[in-house]
Design an enzyme around this catalytic site. Structure first.
Site, PDB file in Angstrom:
ATOM      1  CG  ASP A  63      -1.787  -0.963   1.050  1.00  0.00           C
ATOM      2  OD1 ASP A  63      -2.872  -0.629   0.060  1.00  0.00           O
ATOM      3  OD2 ASP A  63      -2.020  -1.962   2.053  1.00  0.00           O
ATOM      4  CD  GLU A  68      -4.143  12.121   2.671  1.00  0.00           C
ATOM      5  OE1 GLU A  68      -4.051  13.136   2.174  1.00  0.00           O
ATOM      6  OE2 GLU A  68      -4.815  11.110   2.311  1.00  0.00           O
ATOM      7  CG  ASP A  69      -2.738   6.641   4.463  1.00  0.00           C
ATOM      8  OD1 ASP A  69      -3.468   7.647   5.218  1.00  0.00           O
ATOM      9  OD2 ASP A  69      -2.864   5.887   3.952  1.00  0.00           O
ATOM     10  NE  ARG A  88      -0.724   1.836   4.087  1.00  0.00           N
ATOM     11  CZ  ARG A  88      -1.218   2.880   3.453  1.00  0.00           C
ATOM     12  NH1 ARG A  88      -2.419   3.240   3.776  1.00  0.00           N
ATOM     13  NH2 ARG A  88      -0.310   3.915   3.029  1.00  0.00           N
ATOM     14  NE  ARG A 136      -6.087   0.552   8.574  1.00  0.00           N
ATOM     15  CZ  ARG A 136      -6.151   0.820   7.031  1.00  0.00           C
ATOM     16  NH1 ARG A 136      -5.288   1.702   6.611  1.00  0.00           N
ATOM     17  NH2 ARG A 136      -6.366  -0.007   6.234  1.00  0.00           N
ATOM     18  CG  HIS A 166      -7.871   6.875   5.966  1.00  0.00           C
ATOM     19  ND1 HIS A 166      -7.255   6.130   4.940  1.00  0.00           N
ATOM     20  CD2 HIS A 166      -7.294   6.230   6.901  1.00  0.00           C
ATOM     21  CE1 HIS A 166      -6.269   5.447   5.565  1.00  0.00           C
ATOM     22  NE2 HIS A 166      -6.202   5.464   6.950  1.00  0.00           N
ATOM     23  CB  CYS A 253      -4.781   7.719  -0.481  1.00  0.00           C
ATOM     24  SG  CYS A 253      -6.408   7.613   0.061  1.00  0.00           S
TER      25      CYS A 253
HETATM   26  N1  GLY Z   1      -5.305   0.091   0.892  1.00  0.00           N
HETATM   27  C1  GLY Z   1      -5.154   1.249   1.514  1.00  0.00           C
HETATM   28  C2  GLY Z   1      -5.282   0.940   2.979  1.00  0.00           C
HETATM   29  O1  GLY Z   1      -6.084   0.147   3.398  1.00  0.00           O
HETATM   30  O2  GLY Z   1      -4.658   1.764   3.772  1.00  0.00           O
END
Ligand code: GLY
Length: 258
Positions: A63, A68-69, A88, A136, A166, A253
């Site tokens: 991913d 952005e995450d 991630r 998350r 998100h 994202c």
């Molecule tokens: N596939 C992006 C996420 O779940 O973070």
């Protein structure tokens, strides 16, 4: 208004086809098509008067194109997040090098365990940041973020998520007090003071548009949202994100904009 000078993106890796998905938009991504869509995305960003840093694909993290995450970049500091999705989490260590090209170590902050935070849960509205408390992003992550932002004269408030992955899956700020809202965010008191554009349910995915220096990039294939954004007076560009949508990813994202 020019607000952003820089954008960071990361090329999708072949392993993206194994990325996390809720299955809301079924199907495996087509990697070749995803690359083409990423090229188009970069071209659209370049039209918005920003320089674009393109990071290499990282096969260890399926991913990782959703850059952005693992980081949040503000006018005053960069914050390396602590992604709540286990597969991630390591992405945070790989974004630091890119961020260091723009911020010295005194202006790079970190969300630390047990706090978790993903940038997709953070929506910047001037110097105020809305943060989604999601699967998350947890309470401790939001507490740390609030403390960091306060140090730089910025504020933050929590928005509880019930349905979406998100925060920015369902609500996005277009500057000028204009906000795209869908689903669970339509009636949220938090956003009552904005000029809300309510996204029809069948185009909910397109609530995830991005404002870049007075141009709004809209995902391709959502005519009602495109018209609503144009009616607000923005220049628009469209980019097809079909292969990222299969992974619950959208336009925001795929980049860090600052
Ligand atoms: N596939 C992006 C996420 O779940 O973070």
């Amino acid at each position: 208004m020019k607000k952003f000078n820089h954008v960071i993106v990361r090329r999708p890796c072949k392993a993206m086809v194994e990325g996390i998905t809720s299955g809301l938009y079924p199907g495996k991504p087509d990697y070749e098509l995803a690359l083409k869509e990423h090229d188009d995305y970069i071209e659209a960003l370049k039209k918005c008067d920003v320089d674009v840093t393109v990071l290499e694909a990282d096969e260890r993290y399926p991913d990782s194109c959703f850059v952005e995450d693992p980081a949040l970049i503000t006018r005053a500091c960069a914050i390396i997040t602590n992604p709540g999705a286990e597969s991630r989490n390591g992405e945070k260590d790989e974004i630091i090098g890119a961020v260091r090209k723009f911020f010295d170590d005194d202006h790079i902050e970190y969300i630390k365990a047990p706090g978790t935070l993903e940038g997709g849960d953070v929506m910047m509205c001037g110097d105020h940041f809305y943060v989604g408390r999601s699967a998350r992003t947890n309470e401790e992550g939001i507490r740390q973020l609030t403390e960091i932002l306060a140090k730089y004269g910025m504020t933050c408030s929590e928005v509880k998520l019930e349905e979406v992955l998100h925060l920015k899956t369902g609500v996005n700020y277009l500057e000028d007090n204009n906000m795209l809202v869908s689903g669970e965010f339509v009636d949220k008191e938090d956003f009552a003071s904005y000029n809300k554009v309510v996204i029809p349910e069948e185009e909910a995915y397109a609530a995830n548009c991005i404002w870049v220096n007075d141009t709004v990039i809209v995902p391709e294939g959502y005519p009602a949202v495109l018209k609503a954004v144009q009616d607000l007076g923005y220049k628009t560009l469209t980019v097809d994100t079909s292969e990222y949508r299969k992974l619950d990813g959208g336009l925001s994202c795929l980049s860090l904009r600052f």
